[in-house]
Scaffold this active site. Structure first.
Site, PDB file in Angstrom:
ATOM      1  N   ASP A   1     -10.798 -14.427 -38.963  1.00  0.00           N
ATOM      2  CA  ASP A   1     -11.245 -15.007 -40.238  1.00  0.00           C
ATOM      3  C   ASP A   1     -11.657 -13.861 -41.166  1.00  0.00           C
ATOM      4  O   ASP A   1     -12.368 -12.950 -40.747  1.00  0.00           O
ATOM      5  CB  ASP A   1     -12.438 -15.946 -39.984  1.00  0.00           C
ATOM      6  CG  ASP A   1     -12.027 -17.129 -39.125  1.00  0.00           C
ATOM      7  OD1 ASP A   1     -11.038 -17.794 -39.466  1.00  0.00           O
ATOM      8  OD2 ASP A   1     -12.660 -17.366 -38.077  1.00  0.00           O
TER       9      ASP A   1
ATOM     10  N   ASP B   1      -2.823 -11.234 -42.111  1.00  0.00           N
ATOM     11  CA  ASP B   1      -2.056 -11.520 -43.326  1.00  0.00           C
ATOM     12  C   ASP B   1      -2.894 -11.149 -44.550  1.00  0.00           C
ATOM     13  O   ASP B   1      -2.370 -11.072 -45.655  1.00  0.00           O
ATOM     14  CB  ASP B   1      -1.787 -13.030 -43.412  1.00  0.00           C
ATOM     15  CG  ASP B   1      -3.110 -13.787 -43.364  1.00  0.00           C
ATOM     16  OD1 ASP B   1      -3.696 -13.854 -42.269  1.00  0.00           O
ATOM     17  OD2 ASP B   1      -3.589 -14.224 -44.423  1.00  0.00           O
TER      18      ASP B   1
HETATM   19  C1  LIG Z   1      -7.821 -17.606 -38.181  1.00  0.00           C
HETATM   20  S1  LIG Z   1      -7.961 -18.026 -36.506  1.00  0.00           S
HETATM   21  C2  LIG Z   1      -6.715 -17.005 -35.736  1.00  0.00           C
HETATM   22  C3  LIG Z   1      -6.348 -17.471 -34.375  1.00  0.00           C
HETATM   23  C4  LIG Z   1      -5.186 -16.693 -33.718  1.00  0.00           C
HETATM   24  N1  LIG Z   1      -5.497 -15.296 -33.536  1.00  0.00           N
HETATM   25  C5  LIG Z   1      -3.922 -16.821 -34.535  1.00  0.00           C
HETATM   26  O1  LIG Z   1      -3.491 -15.806 -35.093  1.00  0.00           O
HETATM   27  O2  LIG Z   1      -3.363 -17.928 -34.576  1.00  0.00           O
HETATM   28  C6  LIG Z   1      -9.442 -17.171 -36.069  1.00  0.00           C
HETATM   29  C7  LIG Z   1      -9.987 -17.517 -34.703  1.00  0.00           C
HETATM   30  O3  LIG Z   1     -11.124 -16.713 -34.468  1.00  0.00           O
HETATM   31  C8  LIG Z   1     -12.118 -17.476 -33.820  1.00  0.00           C
HETATM   32  N2  LIG Z   1     -13.395 -16.818 -34.156  1.00  0.00           N
HETATM   33  C9  LIG Z   1     -13.804 -16.475 -35.393  1.00  0.00           C
HETATM   34  N3  LIG Z   1     -14.992 -15.836 -35.341  1.00  0.00           N
HETATM   35  C10 LIG Z   1     -15.321 -15.786 -34.021  1.00  0.00           C
HETATM   36  C11 LIG Z   1     -16.421 -15.239 -33.301  1.00  0.00           C
HETATM   37  N4  LIG Z   1     -17.407 -14.627 -33.935  1.00  0.00           N
HETATM   38  N5  LIG Z   1     -16.431 -15.358 -31.964  1.00  0.00           N
HETATM   39  C12 LIG Z   1     -15.418 -16.001 -31.316  1.00  0.00           C
HETATM   40  N6  LIG Z   1     -14.346 -16.528 -31.935  1.00  0.00           N
HETATM   41  C13 LIG Z   1     -14.292 -16.425 -33.272  1.00  0.00           C
HETATM   42  C14 LIG Z   1     -11.951 -18.872 -34.369  1.00  0.00           C
HETATM   43  O4  LIG Z   1     -12.445 -19.830 -33.477  1.00  0.00           O
HETATM   44  C15 LIG Z   1     -10.442 -18.957 -34.543  1.00  0.00           C
HETATM   45  O5  LIG Z   1      -9.817 -19.512 -33.404  1.00  0.00           O
END
Ligand SMILES: C[S@@+](CC[C@H](N)C(=O)[O-])C[C@H]1O[C@@H](n2cnc3c(N)ncnc32)[C@H](O)[C@@H]1O
Length: 219
Positions: free
Chosen positions: A121, A157
């Site tokens: 994110d 991205d």
């Molecule tokens: C934008 S998604 C990308 C998922 C995957 N890498 C993809 O490219 O399809 C970001 C992921 O990061 C996880 N995430 C974000 N911040 C996190 C944190 N501090 N600890 C664990 N997971 C986190 C969210 O749950 C989410 O599944």
């Protein structure tokens, strides 16, 4: 909570490839991934923010002699990768459900051979810089866990997050940026990721966003 989610959470509870709160192994896994979880001494590759685990599972299919661990806080996303690995009988995959902020509770110094951060994110607001997985406090936490010469790969991205991270990485005396590109699929590395696309990568590529990638290591 939906019934579908409940079923997934129950399956995560039962599936030995998911390490999460409530299982005794969750408290003792630090420093013991190879011995306890994988029962071999193969190098460990970790993907942070793994989401549904496409990349972790995809790499595990290609590299049976490496161990792969996907980390994410969302149980229903981890379920997808975990259940795919189980269905296909892939043994060299595990998923750790935790906040990445707590990663040092689960990995000992030098336990990781390679680290991937895939499409995290972006947290674009200035006040949220500390939440970016490439911000200084996260880098300081990753550094001791990664073996000497172990690479950290970052794919996104998001142009602002990429430029923020690149500038930061280049400014650190303890980091060597090995290479970077603002257009992965036109770069010399385009075949290095075995055609594996994560859900977010596919989503943003389909919208015409260029995929950015960098590779670095701590010195
Ligand atoms: C934008 S998604 C990308 C998922 C995957 N890498 C993809 O490219 O399809 C970001 C992921 O990061 C996880 N995430 C974000 N911040 C996190 C944190 N501090 N600890 C664990 N997971 C986190 C969210 O749950 C989410 O599944």
């Amino acid at each position: 909570m939906s019934r579908k989610k409940l079923v997934r959470f129950q399956e995560n509870d039962e599936n030995p490839n998911v390490i999460q709160a409530g299982k005794p192994i969750f408290e003792t896994i630090k420093g013991n991934w190879n011995e306890v979880q994988f029962q071999n001494s193969n190098p460990i590759v970790v993907e942070l923010a793994c989401g549904r685990g496409e990349f972790t599972v995809g790499l595990a299919r290609n590299f049976p002699n490496l161990n792969f661990i996907g980390v994410d806080i969302k149980g229903s996303r981890i379920w997808k990768g975990s259940s795919t690995a189980t269905k296909e009988g892939i043994q060299n995959v595990a998923f750790l459900r935790t906040q990445i902020e707590l990663l040092e509770k689960y990995f000992a110094p030098d336990e990781i051979s390679e680290l991937w951060i895939t499409f995290p994110d972006p947290f674009p607001r200035d006040g949220d810089e500390k939440r970016r997985l490439t911000s200084p406090r996260f880098l300081d936490m990753y550094k001791p866990m990664l073996k000497k010469d172990g690479c950290l790969h970052f794919k996104t991205d998001n142009t602002d997050l990429f430029n923020y991270s690149l500038e930061l990485f280049l400014s650190r005396e303890d980091l060597e940026v090995i290479g970077f590109t603002h257009d992965f699929y036109q770069s010399e590395w385009k075949d290095d990721h075995f055609g594996i696309q994560t859900r977010y990568e596919k989503m943003f590529s389909d919208k015409g966003e260029k995929i950015k990638y960098l590779k670095c290591r701590f010195s």
